[in-house]
Design an enzyme around this catalytic site. Structure first.
Site, PDB file in Angstrom:
ATOM      1  N   LEU A 130       0.857  -1.174   0.000  1.00  0.00           N
ATOM      2  CA  LEU A 130       0.000   0.000   0.000  1.00  0.00           C
ATOM      3  C   LEU A 130       0.894   1.225   0.000  1.00  0.00           C
ATOM      4  CD1 LEU A 130      -2.693  -0.923   2.706  1.00  0.00           C
ATOM      5  CD2 LEU A 130      -2.948  -1.024   0.226  1.00  0.00           C
ATOM      6  N   ASP A 131       0.451   2.303  -0.627  1.00  0.00           N
ATOM      7  CA  ASP A 131       1.201   3.554  -0.591  1.00  0.00           C
ATOM      8  C   ASP A 131       1.433   3.971   0.863  1.00  0.00           C
ATOM      9  OD1 ASP A 131       1.014   3.613  -3.337  1.00  0.00           O
ATOM     10  OD2 ASP A 131      -0.671   5.010  -3.369  1.00  0.00           O
ATOM     11  N   ARG A 132       2.484   4.745   1.091  1.00  0.00           N
ATOM     12  CA  ARG A 132       2.816   5.198   2.446  1.00  0.00           C
ATOM     13  C   ARG A 132       1.593   5.829   3.131  1.00  0.00           C
ATOM     14  NH1 ARG A 132       7.491   8.054   4.977  1.00  0.00           N
ATOM     15  NH2 ARG A 132       8.607   7.957   3.006  1.00  0.00           N
ATOM     16  N   THR A 139      -1.615   5.565   2.350  1.00  0.00           N
ATOM     17  CA  THR A 139      -2.840   4.769   2.325  1.00  0.00           C
ATOM     18  C   THR A 139      -2.823   3.810   3.501  1.00  0.00           C
ATOM     19  OG1 THR A 139      -2.938   4.871  -0.095  1.00  0.00           O
ATOM     20  CG2 THR A 139      -4.231   3.152   0.981  1.00  0.00           C
ATOM     21  N   ASN A 194      -0.351   3.423  -7.498  1.00  0.00           N
ATOM     22  CA  ASN A 194      -1.167   4.647  -7.430  1.00  0.00           C
ATOM     23  C   ASN A 194      -2.448   4.577  -8.251  1.00  0.00           C
ATOM     24  OD1 ASN A 194       1.752   6.872  -7.461  1.00  0.00           O
ATOM     25  ND2 ASN A 194       0.921   5.637  -5.821  1.00  0.00           N
TER      26      ASN A 194
END
Length: 292
Positions: free
Chosen positions: A130-132, A134, A227
């Site tokens: 997961l993105d930082r 998110t 993303n």
């Protein structure tokens, strides 16, 4: 659905239940283990309190969190589920999934510290990221072999991944599918409506609620590109609230974080073959935002 922490063990040899728990919990006293047996141990999904209950290879023994107080609780994430092969965690926003820099605080470093403190002779391995910024549900394995099983047949094993997001504006229609081809640019991910040699990305969305400024969306992914949701909602001119890369430069929302959370996850356990389904509540900050 699993809404409490559970620790699951797979029986590999014939033995009695108390003997099995003593082997699996070397740091706990026999008195403590007997207390757990009174109310908080299940065998193949059925609660069992009999000390000499016979176990056979292949059986599943589960200890529920309500009676199992962990001495070491990781920061920056919650362990939702754990067995001998993998974790399911709820990652907090702001924590990296993985980094090549050993000094960075990541999901892997946090879980490896937990594994060390709980005397488990294994290491954490990323299954997906997961993105930082998110938050939400992630699978992390305890061996390269389990990670490789996920990688070898990801689409078949992971049958449900859903996110909740708050986007700017009133999203119409109420349900839809966004398709585009994504490529990595120098600073961000670029999107094209036609095949330009990039990777196809498919996002399905449903509007759950609208307010004067925002839309609360559930989003389900057919693909897991970098993303992906953030880029797709930007292309629809409804960027995720408080997105510093793909959102509005003059974003004045009071939330203070990216309004994107992975709230539902379903997969077939790559070792046991069991269907595993997990769900978290929508972040309270998202719901409060919808009241503005």
């Amino acid at each position: 659905m699993f809404h409490v922490k559970q620790v699951e063990y797979r029986v590999e040899a014939t033995c009695e239940l108390l003997q099995f728990l003593v082997q699996k919990m070397p740091d706990s006293s026999r008195t403590k283990i007997k207390e757990l047996l009174a109310h908080n141990v299940c065998v193949d999904g059925r609660r069992v309190s009999q000390f000499n209950y016979p176990l056979q290879p292949g059986m599943s023994v589960t200890i529920e969190k309500a009676g199992y107080k962990e001495r070491f609780k990781p920061r920056d994430l919650d362990i939702v589920y754990e067995d001998e092969h993998l974790f399911v965690i709820n990652k907090h926003e702001g924590l990296l999934s993985y980094s090549k820099k050993s000094t960075d605080n990541t999901v892997i470093t946090v879980l490896n510290r937990y594994l060390y403190l709980t005397h488990q002779k294994c290491n954490a391995h990323i299954v997906h990221r997961l993105d930082r910024d998110t938050s939400g549900l992630m699978v992390v394995s305890k061996s390269k072999q389990v990670s490789q099983r996920f990688e070898a047949d990801w689409k078949k094993i992971v049958y449900d991944r859903a996110y909740v997001a708050v986007a700017w504006g009133k999203v119409e229609p109420q349900e839809g599918t966004i398709r585009s081809w994504l490529t990595d640019g120098e600073y961000c991910v670029l999107s094209s409506p036609t095949d330009n040699g990039g990777k196809l990305a498919v996002t399905h969305y449903k509007v759950v609620q609208t307010s004067r400024r925002y839309s609360l969306l559930e989003l389900r992914l057919d693909t897991g590109r970098r993303n992906q949701i953030r880029v797709h909602l930007r292309e629809e001119k409804h960027p995720v609230v408080h997105d510093p890369m793909y959102g509005y430069k003059d974003d004045i929302s009071p939330i203070g974080r990216l309004a994107l959370h992975a709230f539902r996850l379903g997969f077939t356990h790559p070792v046991t073959g069991r269907r595993m389904e997990f769900k978290t509540a929508y972040p309270s900050s998202f719901l409060k935002l919808m009241e503005l």
